[in-house]
Scaffold this motif. Structure first.
Motif, short mmCIF file in Angstrom:
data_model
loop_
_atom_site.label_atom_id
_atom_site.label_comp_id
_atom_site.label_asym_id
_atom_site.label_seq_id
_atom_site.Cartn_x
_atom_site.Cartn_y
_atom_site.Cartn_z
N SER A 1 0.84 -1.21 0.00
CA SER A 1 0.00 0.00 0.00
C SER A 1 0.87 1.25 0.00
CB SER A 1 -0.91 0.03 1.24
OG SER A 1 -1.76 -1.09 1.27
N VAL A 2 0.45 2.23 -0.79
CA VAL A 2 1.04 3.56 -0.71
C VAL A 2 -0.04 4.48 -0.18
CG1 VAL A 2 2.19 5.42 -1.95
CG2 VAL A 2 2.49 3.06 -2.71
N LEU A 3 0.20 5.07 0.99
CA LEU A 3 -0.83 5.89 1.63
C LEU A 3 -0.85 7.30 1.04
CD1 LEU A 3 -0.37 4.86 5.39
CD2 LEU A 3 -1.80 3.81 3.62
N SER A 4 -1.90 8.01 1.35
CA SER A 4 -2.04 9.40 0.91
C SER A 4 -0.83 10.21 1.40
CB SER A 4 -3.33 10.00 1.48
OG SER A 4 -3.41 11.37 1.20
N GLY A 5 -0.19 10.93 0.48
CA GLY A 5 0.98 11.72 0.84
C GLY A 5 2.28 10.97 0.67
N GLY A 6 2.22 9.64 0.49
CA GLY A 6 3.41 8.85 0.22
C GLY A 6 3.81 8.98 -1.24
N THR B 1 -4.79 7.52 -4.44
CA THR B 1 -4.98 8.58 -5.43
C THR B 1 -4.41 9.90 -4.96
OG1 THR B 1 -7.17 9.08 -4.53
CG2 THR B 1 -7.07 7.48 -6.31
N SER B 2 -4.03 9.97 -3.67
CA SER B 2 -3.43 11.20 -3.13
C SER B 2 -1.94 11.05 -2.91
CB SER B 2 -4.11 11.57 -1.80
OG SER B 2 -5.48 11.81 -1.99
N ALA B 3 -1.36 9.99 -3.49
CA ALA B 3 0.09 9.77 -3.40
C ALA B 3 0.79 10.34 -4.63
CB ALA B 3 0.39 8.28 -3.24
N ASN B 4 2.12 10.28 -4.62
CA ASN B 4 2.94 10.84 -5.70
C ASN B 4 3.71 9.72 -6.40
OD1 ASN B 4 2.17 13.44 -4.70
ND2 ASN B 4 3.77 13.25 -3.16
N VAL C 1 -3.98 14.19 -12.81
CA VAL C 1 -3.02 14.71 -11.85
C VAL C 1 -3.66 15.86 -11.11
CG1 VAL C 1 -0.71 15.65 -11.53
CG2 VAL C 1 -1.14 14.05 -13.41
N SER C 2 -3.87 15.68 -9.81
CA SER C 2 -4.52 16.73 -9.02
C SER C 2 -3.53 17.71 -8.43
CB SER C 2 -5.35 16.11 -7.90
OG SER C 2 -4.52 15.34 -7.04
N GLY C 3 -2.24 17.34 -8.43
CA GLY C 3 -1.21 18.23 -7.89
C GLY C 3 -0.36 18.84 -8.98
N LEU D 1 -1.17 2.10 -11.85
CA LEU D 1 -1.21 3.54 -11.58
C LEU D 1 -2.66 3.98 -11.46
CD1 LEU D 1 0.50 6.19 -11.40
CD2 LEU D 1 -0.03 6.53 -13.82
N PRO D 2 -3.03 4.61 -10.33
CA PRO D 2 -4.43 5.01 -10.15
C PRO D 2 -4.90 5.97 -11.25
CG PRO D 2 -3.18 5.25 -8.11
CD PRO D 2 -2.19 4.99 -9.19
N ALA D 3 -6.22 5.97 -11.46
CA ALA D 3 -6.78 6.89 -12.45
C ALA D 3 -6.53 8.33 -12.06
CB ALA D 3 -8.28 6.63 -12.60
N THR D 4 -6.41 8.59 -10.76
CA THR D 4 -6.09 9.92 -10.26
C THR D 4 -4.90 9.82 -9.32
OG1 THR D 4 -8.38 10.67 -10.41
CG2 THR D 4 -6.93 11.90 -8.93
N VAL D 5 -3.95 10.72 -9.45
CA VAL D 5 -2.79 10.77 -8.56
C VAL D 5 -2.61 12.21 -8.09
CG1 VAL D 5 -1.68 8.85 -9.76
CG2 VAL D 5 -1.14 11.21 -10.43
N ASN D 6 -1.76 12.37 -7.08
CA ASN D 6 -1.46 13.73 -6.64
C ASN D 6 -0.41 14.35 -7.56
OD1 ASN D 6 -1.43 16.06 -5.04
ND2 ASN D 6 0.27 15.28 -3.81
N ASN D 7 0.86 14.06 -7.31
CA ASN D 7 1.92 14.55 -8.20
C ASN D 7 2.40 13.41 -9.10
OD1 ASN D 7 1.84 17.05 -6.91
ND2 ASN D 7 3.41 16.45 -5.43
N LEU D 8 2.72 13.73 -10.34
CA LEU D 8 3.22 12.73 -11.29
C LEU D 8 4.44 13.31 -11.98
CD1 LEU D 8 2.85 10.00 -12.73
CD2 LEU D 8 1.41 11.18 -14.40
#
Length: 893
Positions: free
Chosen positions: A432-437, A466-469, A507-509, A484-491
Motif C-alpha cells: 500500500s502507498v498511503l495518501s501523501g506517500g 490517489t493522493s500519493a505521488n 493529476v490533481s497536484g 497507476l491510479p486513475a487519479t494521482v497527486n503529483n506525477l
C-alpha cells in the motif's frame, strides 16, 4: 671525515631509539614517575616469594634483591617477557604488570591489594587468577591488558575498592566468584567485560560510552543484573543448549547490540513480559537463534542505528509457543540482510491478532541474500508481518538476491518517498502507498494491479492511493502499468527513454516533465489543478506526445508542451477573463496542415497573400464546452518543418474549425511577435475568442517589399562579395540599403543605392563589398519608400575563402550573457544541416547538462535555461558535430 659523519648519525639514531624504548616502557605503566630507592622489578621469570626473581633500586642502580616485595615497599613492576607466580599469599600495592608481562595466582593462594600511593594494581600485560585476588578498602585496580578470573578462582572487593577496565583492557570472568555490587566496576571506552561463565551475576558496573559487555559462557542458566544500562552488548554463547530467556530484563543498550551465537539453543529476549529494548547504535545478527517474545507479550525494540543481518535467525515472535501481540521493531536508518533468516512471526497460537508484528523502517531496505519471511502456522489472521516505510524523505528499497515470502504487508507512509529502482517485493502479503506517500519506479513495467511484473509483485492486495505521488525513472522504454491510479497527486516523468501511459491518468497536484516524453497514445494526461504552475519542467527533451488536458482558470498563461516522436511542438494559451469552459484538451498532429480540398485562399498578412503553411503539423485545442466570453492569446513554436520563409515577418498564426474547414486569419496579428531561431518558428496571435485548430502560415514572397523584386544575390569572388539585384517594378521607391551581419541577427549598413521612384521596367542594380568578413557573412536588402516606410528581402549567406580549406565546420560566434544567471544564448555556425550535441561541463569535468540540437546550415541559436539551479563557478560549453568539437568558457554568477 665520512666515517666520522656516519658514526655521528648512527649514534644519534641509536639515542633516539633508546629514548623511544624508555618512553614506551614508562607509558605502558600508565603512570609517570621517577625511580626511587626501595622499588622492585622482576629480574627473571619465577615465583613471587623467591628472592632471585627480583631486583631492587638502591637509589643509584638496580641490584639483586635481598627480600621479596610486599606492600611496605615501593613500586613493584613485572617486566615485559617475565612471568611471576604467586605461590605464597602476600599483600602488596603499587603493582604494575607491563605489556608482555604475566602475573599468576595459583590455586589456594591470595594476592591482596592494599591501598597505597597512586594506583595499587595496573595490568598492562596479563593476569591469571586461579587462586584469589582480594582488593582492600580504597584500593584501585586498572586493567589495560587482560585479566582472567579462571574457573575456581575468586576476586573479592571491599566496599570502597574499585576496578576500571580501560581502553584495550579485557576482564574475562570464567567463575562467578567475584564481587558484583555497584560502585566498584567501571568499564571505559575500548574496555571489555567478558562474562564467560554460566548463571551468576554480572557486575553492576558503570558502562561508559564505547565500553562492551560480552556474554560468552551461558549454557543453561541466564546471568542476572541485566537491567542496567549497557553500552555495547554482545551475546556469543557457543555452548548454549535449550532456550534461554532474558525475561524482558535487558532494556537499554546505548551502543551496538551484537548477536553472534546461541550454540544449539536459542535466546528469547522476553517470555511473557511486555518490555522495550532501546538500542542506541546498530543491531547485528550474525548467527544463532534470537527471538523477541512469546506468550502474549507486547514488546518493542527501538533502534537508533541500523539493523544488519549476516547470518542466523532473528524472529519477532518465537513459534515454539503461542506468539506475542504486536511486538514492534524499528530502525531509524537502514535495514539490511545478506544471509540468514529474518522471521516477522512464527506464531503457532490460534488467537486472532496474536503474532501480528510490525517493522518500521526509517531508512533504506537492502537485501542481498538470506530470507525475509513469516512462518506463522495458523493462518493469516493469527500471524503475519507489517512493514512500514516511515522516513520523512527519500528511502530506497533494494532486493538484488535472497528470498521474500509469505504474508508480509508493506506500507509506504504519508511522509515517505520510496525509491524502488528496478527492485520489487514478493510474497502473499499486500502493498500500500498511503495518501501523501510516494513511489519512484524504474521497472520498465511500472506498477501493475495484479501481474507478476513491475515494481510491486506481491500476490495480495495492491493499493496505490490517489493522493500519493508517483515518479517514473527507468533506464529503458517504460510504461506506467495498470496499477497507476486513475487519479494521482503529483506525477513525474524522468526517463530519457520515454514513458507510455497504460491508461488515462489525472493529476490533481503537479505534473512534472523532467526528462523524456510522456506518450499517451489514445489515453489522456489530465491536469485537474487549474493553477498555471501545475505543469513544470518541460523542455525540448521532455514533453507530451499525445493528449494533454489542462483545467484552467478564467485568466492565466497555460503551457501545453506537446510534440511528436522527434520534435518538440509548444503551444501556450494566455486567457483573459474567459468563461464558458473549465478545461482544454491539447494535441499536436504530425501531418501537413493544408488539406487539398481546402487550399489557402483569400488570406493576407499586411497586404501580402499567405500561400503556404509550415508542413510539420498543427495543434488542436478542444475545450470541454464553448467559450462564451473573454479573449486569449495563443503562442505557437514549431520545429521539424522542411519549408521555411525568407524572414520572420513572413509568419503568422492561422486557425480553422477542424480538418474539414478552411484556414482563416482571425484575431490580431503583429509582425513583431513572429520570429525564427535555431530551427524553431514562433508565431503569436491575440484577441482570439474560440478554440479549434492552429497552424503557422507564411507567404513565400520577398517579405512584403513594395517592389517587384526578381532576385537578390550575393556571391564571394576574387576576395570581394559581388552584390546584385533586379526589380520588375517599383512604386515610391526612394533608395536601397545593403546590410551585412556576422551572425544573421545583428546587421549593419555597408552601402546604399538610389531607387527609381516609380518604374514598370526591369531594372538591374549591383555593387561590391570590398572587405567581406572572414568565414560566413549574411546580407539582406532593405528598401525604403519616400515616406520612410521600409521592408527587407530574404537573407543571403556567403562564405569567405579567407580561411582556406582548414575552416572549421562548426564554430561559436557568441555566448550571451557571460557571466550568466539563469540562462544564456549561444550563436553558432554550421557548414551543413546536422545534429549537434550540446554539453555543459563543470570545472571538475562532470557533464551537468546535455542535449541534442536540430540545426540548419549557417547561423543557429540555442538557449540554455538553468532549471537545476547550478552552483556558481566556471563552466564549459561544448558543441560536438560529427568528429569536430568546439569549447567556450562561461561563468555562472
Amino acid at each position: 671525515m665520512v666515517l666520522r659523519l656516519i658514526f655521528t648519525v648512527a649514534s644519534f639514531l641509536f639515542l633516539i631509539a633508546i629514548g623511544f624504548f624508555v618512553f614506551y616502557q614508562v607509558a605502558n605503566t600508565k603512570k609517570t614517575y621517577a625511580t626511587a630507592a626501595g622499588e622492585y622489578r622482576s629480574k627473571a621469570t619465577g615465583n613471587w616469594n623467591v628472592i632471585s626473581t627480583w631486583e631492587t633500586y638502591n637509589g643509584t642502580s638496580w641490584v639483586n634483591a635481598s627480600s621479596t616485595p610486599t606492600n611496605t615497599d615501593g613500586l613493584i613492576e613485572i617486566q615485559t617477557g617475565h612471568t611471576v607466580t604467586v605461590t605464597v599469599s602476600v599483600t602488596v600495592d603499587q603493582v604494575a604488570v607491563s605489556t608482555g608481562g604475566t602475573l599468576n595466582i595459583i590455586v589456594g593462594k591470595t594476592l591482596t591489594i592494599a591501598n597505597g600511593t597512586g594506583d595499587d594494581l595496573i595490568v598492562n600485560g596479563t593476569m591469571n587468577i586461579n587462586g584469589s585476588l582480594a582488593a582492600l578498602a580504597s584500593s584501585s585496580i586498572n586493567d589495560n591488558g587482560t585479566m582472567t578470573l579462571i574457573s575456581g578462582g575468586a576476586n573479592t572487593f571491599a566496599t570502597s575498592a574499585t576496578i576500571s577496565i580501560n581502553n584495550g583492557g579485557l576482564y574475562k570472568a570464567q567463575d562467578i566468584s567475584f564481587t558484583s555490587t555497584s560502585g566498584i566496576w567501571t568499564v571505559n571506552s575500548g574496555g571489555t567485560f567478558q562474562y564467560d561463565v554460566n548463571a551468576g551475576n554480572l557486575p553492576l558496573a558503570t558502562w561508559n560510552t564505547g565500553s562492551t559487555c560480552q556474554i560468552t559462557g551461558i549454557t543453561s542458566t541466564v546471568c542476572l543484573n541485566l537491567t542496567q544500562p549497557f553500552y555495547n552488548f554482545t551475546w556469543n554463547c557457543t555452548s548454549q543448549i535449550g532456550t534461554e530467556k532474558l525475561s524482558g530484563l535487558l532494556t537499554t543498550v546505548n551502543g551496538d547490540f551484537t548477536f553472534i551465537s546461541s550454540g544449539t539453543g536459542r535466546l528469547r529476549l522476553s517470555q511473557q513480559e511486555s518490555f522495550t529494548l532501546t538500542v542506541g547504535g546498530n543491531f547485528y545478527v550474525q548467527g544463532g537463534l534470537l527471538y523477541v517474545s512469546c506468550k502474549g507479550a507486547a514488546d518493542s525494540i527501538l533502534i537508533s542505528g541500523n539493523y544488519i543481518q549476516t547470518g542466523g535467525t532473528f524472529g519477532l515472535t518465537d513459534g515454539t509457543t503461542e506468539g506475542g501481540v504486536t511486538p514492534t521493531f524499528m530502525t531509524v536508518i537502514d535495514f539490511s540482510i545478506s544471509n540468514g533468516t529474518f522471521d516477522m512471526t512464527s506464531n503457532v497460537g490460534n488467537s486472532i491478532g496474536n503474532g501480528v508484528t510490525t517493522l518500521n523502517i526509517n531508512g533504506n531496505y537492502s537485501q542481498t541474500g538470506g530470507t525475509f519471511t513469516e512462518t506463522a502456522t495458523t493462518g493469516v489472521n493469527y500471524g503475519y508481518g507489517k512493514v512500514y516505510f516511515v522516513k520523512s524523505g527519500t528511502q530506497t528499497f533494494s532486493r538484488s538476491a535472497g528470498t521474500m515470502s509469505n504474508t508480509i504487508n508493506f506500507t509506504v507512509n504519508a511522509v515517505s518517498i520510496l525509491d524502488m529502482s528496478t527492485y520489487y517485493p514478493t510474497g502473499t502479503g499486500s502493498f500500500s502507498v498511503l495518501s501523501g506517500g510516494a513511489l519512484i519506479m524504474a521497472s520498465l513495467a511500472g506498477i501493475t494491479a495484479t501481474a507478476a511484473s513491475g515494481n510491486v509483485q506481491v500476490t495480495g492486495t495492491r493499493s496505490f492511493s490517489t493522493s500519493a505521488n508517483y515518479t517514473y525513472h527507468g533506464a529503458g522504454a517504460q510504461v506506467t502499468g495498470d496499477g497507476l491510479p486513475a487519479t494521482v497527486n503529483n506525477l513525474t516523468i524522468d526517463n530519457s527513454y520515454h514513458v507510455t501511459f497504460t491508461n488515462t491518468a489525472s493529476v490533481s497536484g503537479i505534473f512534472s516533465l523532467v526528462n523524456g516524453q510522456a506518450i499517451t497514445n489514445a489515453n489522456e494526461i489530465i491536469v485537474t489543478n487549474a493553477a498555471t504552475s501545475s505543469l513544470t519542467g518541460y523542455s525540448s527533451t521532455c514533453y507530451v506526445r499525445g493528449n494533454l488536458r489542462r483545467y484552467v482558470n478564467s485568466s492565466g498563461s497555460y503551457v501545453f508542451p506537446l510534440g511528436s516522436s522527434s520534435y518538440y511542438e509548444y503551444i501556450n494559451v494566455n486567457l483573459s477573463t474567459s468563461a464558458g469552459f473549465t478545461n482544454i484538451l491539447g494535441t499536436f498532429v504530425n501531418a501537413n496542415p493544408v488539406e487539398p480540398s481546402y487550399p489557402l485562399t483569400g488570406i493576407t498578412i499586411n497586404g501580402t497573400p499567405v500561400d503556404s503553411m509550415l508542413d510539420y503539423g498543427y495543434w488542436a485545442l478542444t475545450p470541454n464546452s464553448s467559450m462564451t466570453s473573454g479573449t486569449y492569446t495563443v503562442t505557437l513554436k514549431e520545429s521539424g518543418y522542411s519549408n521555411t520563409a525568407y524572414n520572420p515577418a513572413c509568419y503568422c498564426v492561422l486557425k480553422r474549425s477542424n480538418s474539414a474547414s478552411s484556414w482563416q486569419s482571425l484575431g490580431t496579428h503583429s509582425t513583431t511577435t513572429q520570429s525564427e531561431s535555431g530551427g524553431v518558428v514562433t508565431a503569436v496571435r491575440s484577441a482570439l475568442t474560440s478554440f479549434s485548430h492552429f497552424g503557422i502560415g507564411k507567404h513565400s514572397g520577398v517579405g512584403g517589399l513594395p517592389i517587384e523584386l526578381i532576385y537578390f544575390d550575393a556571391k564571394y569572388k576574387n576576395e570581394v562579395v559581388d552584390i546584385a539585384w533586379s526589380t520588375g517594378s517599383e512604386i515610391n521607391n526612394d533608395y536601397f540599403t545593403v546590410e551585412r551581419s556576422p551572425d544573421g541577427i545583428n546587421f549593419e549598413m555597408i552601402l546604399t543605392k538610389p531607387g527609381a521612384g516609380n518604374s514598370t521596367s526591369k531594372l538591374y542594380y549591383s555593387d561590391v563589398d570590398p572587405n567581406p568578413l572572414i568565414g560566413y557573412s549574411y546580407y539582406r536588402l532593405k528598401q525604403t519608400d519616400y515616406d520612410g516606410k521600409f521592408a527587407y528581402s530574404e537573407i543571403k549567406r556567403v562564405k569567405s575563402d579567407s580561411k582556406g580549406d582548414g575552416e572549421s565546420a562548426l564554430h561559436i560566434t557568441s555566448v550571451t550573457p557571460n557571466p550568466f544567471n539563469e540562462s544564456f544564448t549561444i550563436l553558432f555556425v554550421l557548414k551543413t544541416k546536422t545534429l549537434v550535441n550540446f554539453q555543459l561541463i563543470n570545472s571538475t569535468g562532470q557533464v551537468v547538462f546535455g542535449n541534442v540540437i536540430n540545426t540548419n546550415d549557417g547561423i543557429n541559436q540555442y538557449e540554455f535555461i538553468d532549471e537545476k539551479s547550478l552552483p556558481k563557478g566556471i563552466y564549459f560549453i561544448v558543441l560536438i558535430c560529427n568528429n569536430e568539437k568546439t569549447v567556450q568558457k562561461i561563468l555562472k554568477k
